[in-house]
Design an enzyme around this catalytic site. Sequence first.
Site, PDB file in Angstrom:
ATOM      1  N   GLY A 255     118.410  40.487  20.193  1.00 60.47           N
ATOM      2  CA  GLY A 255     118.089  41.236  21.404  1.00 60.47           C
ATOM      3  C   GLY A 255     116.990  42.232  21.115  1.00 60.47           C
ATOM      4  O   GLY A 255     116.044  42.386  21.890  1.00 60.47           O
ATOM      5  N   ALA A 256     117.117  42.935  19.985  1.00 62.81           N
ATOM      6  CA  ALA A 256     116.123  43.929  19.586  1.00 62.81           C
ATOM      7  C   ALA A 256     116.388  44.309  18.136  1.00 62.81           C
ATOM      8  O   ALA A 256     117.443  44.018  17.577  1.00 62.81           O
ATOM      9  CB  ALA A 256     116.182  45.152  20.493  1.00 62.81           C
ATOM     10  N   MET A 257     115.430  45.009  17.542  1.00 62.91           N
ATOM     11  CA  MET A 257     115.575  45.507  16.166  1.00 62.91           C
ATOM     12  C   MET A 257     115.033  46.919  16.107  1.00 62.91           C
ATOM     13  O   MET A 257     113.921  47.206  16.568  1.00 62.91           O
ATOM     14  CB  MET A 257     114.821  44.611  15.186  1.00 62.91           C
ATOM     15  CG  MET A 257     114.922  45.063  13.737  1.00 62.91           C
ATOM     16  SD  MET A 257     116.634  45.001  13.117  1.00 62.91           S
ATOM     17  CE  MET A 257     116.487  45.963  11.614  1.00 62.91           C
ATOM     18  N   GLU A 258     115.795  47.809  15.466  1.00 61.76           N
ATOM     19  CA  GLU A 258     115.585  49.246  15.541  1.00 61.76           C
ATOM     20  C   GLU A 258     114.606  49.785  14.520  1.00 61.76           C
ATOM     21  O   GLU A 258     114.806  50.892  13.974  1.00 61.76           O
ATOM     22  CB  GLU A 258     116.933  49.950  15.374  1.00 61.76           C
ATOM     23  CG  GLU A 258     117.613  49.774  14.024  1.00 61.76           C
ATOM     24  CD  GLU A 258     118.520  48.574  13.891  1.00 61.76           C
ATOM     25  OE1 GLU A 258     119.354  48.542  12.973  1.00 61.76           O
ATOM     26  OE2 GLU A 258     118.403  47.644  14.719  1.00 61.76           O
ATOM     27  N   HIS A 289     120.690  51.583  22.869  1.00 68.87           N
ATOM     28  CA  HIS A 289     121.292  51.158  21.596  1.00 68.87           C
ATOM     29  C   HIS A 289     120.288  51.290  20.454  1.00 68.87           C
ATOM     30  O   HIS A 289     120.600  51.861  19.400  1.00 68.87           O
ATOM     31  CB  HIS A 289     121.773  49.709  21.745  1.00 68.87           C
ATOM     32  CG  HIS A 289     122.358  49.105  20.509  1.00 68.87           C
ATOM     33  ND1 HIS A 289     123.700  48.805  20.385  1.00 68.87           N
ATOM     34  CD2 HIS A 289     121.796  48.713  19.338  1.00 68.87           C
ATOM     35  CE1 HIS A 289     123.928  48.271  19.206  1.00 68.87           C
ATOM     36  NE2 HIS A 289     122.784  48.194  18.539  1.00 68.87           N
ATOM     37  N   GLU A 290     119.093  50.761  20.649  1.00 65.36           N
ATOM     38  CA  GLU A 290     118.101  50.805  19.574  1.00 65.36           C
ATOM     39  C   GLU A 290     117.681  52.239  19.288  1.00 65.36           C
ATOM     40  O   GLU A 290     117.404  52.593  18.132  1.00 65.36           O
ATOM     41  CB  GLU A 290     116.879  49.948  19.925  1.00 65.36           C
ATOM     42  CG  GLU A 290     117.190  48.492  20.209  1.00 65.36           C
ATOM     43  CD  GLU A 290     118.069  47.832  19.151  1.00 65.36           C
ATOM     44  OE1 GLU A 290     117.844  48.097  17.946  1.00 65.36           O
ATOM     45  OE2 GLU A 290     118.981  47.083  19.514  1.00 65.36           O
ATOM     46  N   HIS A 293     120.017  54.009  16.996  1.00 66.25           N
ATOM     47  CA  HIS A 293     119.794  53.616  15.602  1.00 66.25           C
ATOM     48  C   HIS A 293     118.781  54.516  14.891  1.00 66.25           C
ATOM     49  O   HIS A 293     118.753  54.545  13.648  1.00 66.25           O
ATOM     50  CB  HIS A 293     119.268  52.179  15.535  1.00 66.25           C
ATOM     51  CG  HIS A 293     120.331  51.133  15.516  1.00 66.25           C
ATOM     52  ND1 HIS A 293     121.351  51.133  14.614  1.00 66.25           N
ATOM     53  CD2 HIS A 293     120.496  50.014  16.281  1.00 66.25           C
ATOM     54  CE1 HIS A 293     122.126  50.072  14.826  1.00 66.25           C
ATOM     55  NE2 HIS A 293     121.623  49.379  15.827  1.00 66.25           N
ATOM     56  N   GLU A 312     125.852  49.557  13.402  1.00 61.87           N
ATOM     57  CA  GLU A 312     126.040  48.871  14.668  1.00 61.87           C
ATOM     58  C   GLU A 312     127.159  49.454  15.543  1.00 61.87           C
ATOM     59  O   GLU A 312     127.025  49.528  16.756  1.00 61.87           O
ATOM     60  CB  GLU A 312     126.272  47.383  14.426  1.00 61.87           C
ATOM     61  CG  GLU A 312     125.108  46.690  13.743  1.00 61.87           C
ATOM     62  CD  GLU A 312     123.772  46.868  14.458  1.00 61.87           C
ATOM     63  OE1 GLU A 312     123.756  47.246  15.648  1.00 61.87           O
ATOM     64  OE2 GLU A 312     122.736  46.641  13.818  1.00 61.87           O
TER      65      GLU A 312
END
Length: 823
Positions: A255-258, A289-290, A293, A312
């Site tokens: 979905g995504a990466m932080e 969410h990201e 992080h 997470e």
Amino acid sequence: MPSLTLDEARDRTDLLTVRRMEVDLDLDRGAEHFGSTTRIHLTASRDGETFVDVAPVTLHRATLDGVELDATSLAERRLPVSLTPGEHVVEVEATMAYSHDGEGLHRASDPADGSDYVYGHMFLDAGPTVFACIDQPDLKAPYVVTARAPQDWVVIGNGRATQDADGLWRLRETQPLATYYVSICAGPYVQVREEHDGISLGMYARASLQAELERHAPEMMAVTRASFDYFHSIFGIHYPFDDYDQVFAPEFNAGAMENPGCVVIRDSYLFRGAASDDEVLTRANTISHEMAHMWFGDLVTLRWWDDLWLNESFAEYMAHRCLVAATGYDQAWVDATVARKAWGYSAERSPSTHPVAGSPAPDAKSALANFDGISYAKGAAVLRQLIAWIGDDAFLEGIRDYLGGHAHGNATLADFLGAMQRASSDELDVAAWSAAWLETSGVDVIAVDRQGTITRTPPQDRPADRPHAMDVATYSDGARTSRVELTLDSPSAQVEGLDLAAPLIIPNAGDLTWATPQLDGTTLDALPGQLPQVTDAQARAVVWVGLRDGAALSLVDPRRLVELGEAALPVEDDDSIFSRIGMHLTNRVIRVLLPEDEQDEARARMAAVGEQVLAEAEPGSSRALHAARLIARTTEDVDGRLRPWADGRGLPSGLEGDQDFRWIVLGQLARRGLLDEAGIDAALAHDRTMTGALGALTARAAIPTPEAKEAAWRELTTSRELSNYELVALAAGFWGPADRDLVLPYVERYFADVPAMSGWIGEDALSRVALMAYPSRIVTPETLRLSRATLERADLPQGVRRSMVDAQSELEEALLSRERFAR
């Protein structure tokens, strides 16, 4: 290729520290390869033998303090290095390959205009395919990156990027980063920018998505601003990195990466056509969410992969908390129940279940096996239990202690528990709480009988003593007639104050704990008439997710779920419940749990629900959109619905020109043999985009002819040119023909052909393909036999093994359900 072990990581940590990383990339060498030169500044504490991680196409030169190293000694991504005490510089010059599987430096071509785009995804151990490094999470270092790129490209990374007069992009030196958080994105990206609280905010997308970026940016920026304000207020630490850029990248695996300062997000979140309310909420959740992080994972990084939950679980919990408190998405916890917790409960039912924290990760690759709904959804639910136990003020005090004490460094479960213990009452034993909740696996079943006795039953094979802070509520004709909050810290207790005569008794109605609610017989029988009247969306979500678990465990006849869907979905006004439960009924309950001879009739009932909702919903509303999608997935009305909608006639308001919806319809026509290759080519000519190309692949794979199936399977399992997204698109269309004989020969081929793809596809991408391509719709003992035999192989790649274990578990559930509820 060996995976870095915990023992090896400890040895390197004991031997050396990494003081600074300098990485120079040349992205202007064509579509296949790029140049990479790295200078690793490190300090050794003693004499010692170690290795640098690097995975080049060609290693041109490697030196230690200017002295040439033996390039031929590079083996399996490891370059041996002998160190003496003191400071050293390792320099490595190499040619690297762009990837097409979503790992390392991924390069994708946009068919809309022929432009190429690059994004970096170093998780979990892909960093060495981009630059030489000491690739483990506890050896953090500042990064200085330069990149040469084609003239019309822009470069985005962890530090603010500026372009020199000669065209070279220089990125500002970063704070200390773990290797897997380094990212660089490049291409003719378009952008929108603004400033907030001293932070420069950027959003980037492909040029062909400029209109979508500009249309969606105001809402996404609002979520970004609100999330920053909220996290600043509760963490007590201002955003600790550089500019905050969010890059909507094509063909992104997750979905995504932080990545600090350079969050990479899948660009399907820039909805081309109509977007439902729950889809927009999901995107908002991803953004928040990201950002969480940036503190949990980026500022304070896990020391080793067995503490993945420290990243997470916290981001999962904080995002939902933030959405409700600061952004106006007040139904975020309902969405968490039906979307996220349902995912986590499914992971708990699998043989691969594991504790939230402390799961053994003897090597880096094995950590991927725990990157699931337990680390995310269960961890977030457990944090809510911690807050109920120690209080929110103590929790936030502990968080500030934890973040401040380990800023720009690493931490462990013990560090977190220590911070929580210092913040909480001396009478509370946080270590004992952790042993009960974080360090055990399994989900308890909570039941309340008509005498008011509540019971807590842990799994027989995973005994545990988990206290549950929760509630029980009763409902009659839509009204809540009683609600009792309690802490269940024994196998059973008497609940005082419940309306035991009410038609519905719902344990955990507020979804405050991690448990499966087992409904009593009176409640089950009353649901079709009573649940549609319940006004509390959270309670409705809990009932649905409990029924999902009950059906999966063969405790509830799946026909009950179809019956309840027919009764409750026509009046369901929560977008997430309608969408997620509708998808679950059509994709899992009807086409997997029900016997084949009952599936057509059940789909027809769901199509009728869709027609009713579409007729009653406000035109152009999210509810109408979901109804139209439900009809498209289930209807047999080819001439009245599918053909006209495919031709753009009679479309519901808001779906005119919506190519994504059209591909759903075209896929259904192809599956029925009513759309051939020529028709798909004609449709693709009107939608020459990445999404259109994926829709065409799925439709082609769905054509019910021997020739089409053979061509799709060959392309799926042998082509080395297809991207991660293209492989998943093929798998999505393959198994669905009405004539199962067309695909039965491929069941056995799956178990031979898919594992063999590990020779050219990365672990993460292949695990997704293995799960999507698994013959889960062929619910037969023979499928199960083949699956079990394959799992006995010692050479099965870890990611494939985990996907097969999870898929096989669901196959076993389906076989048992069909047997138990056979008519």
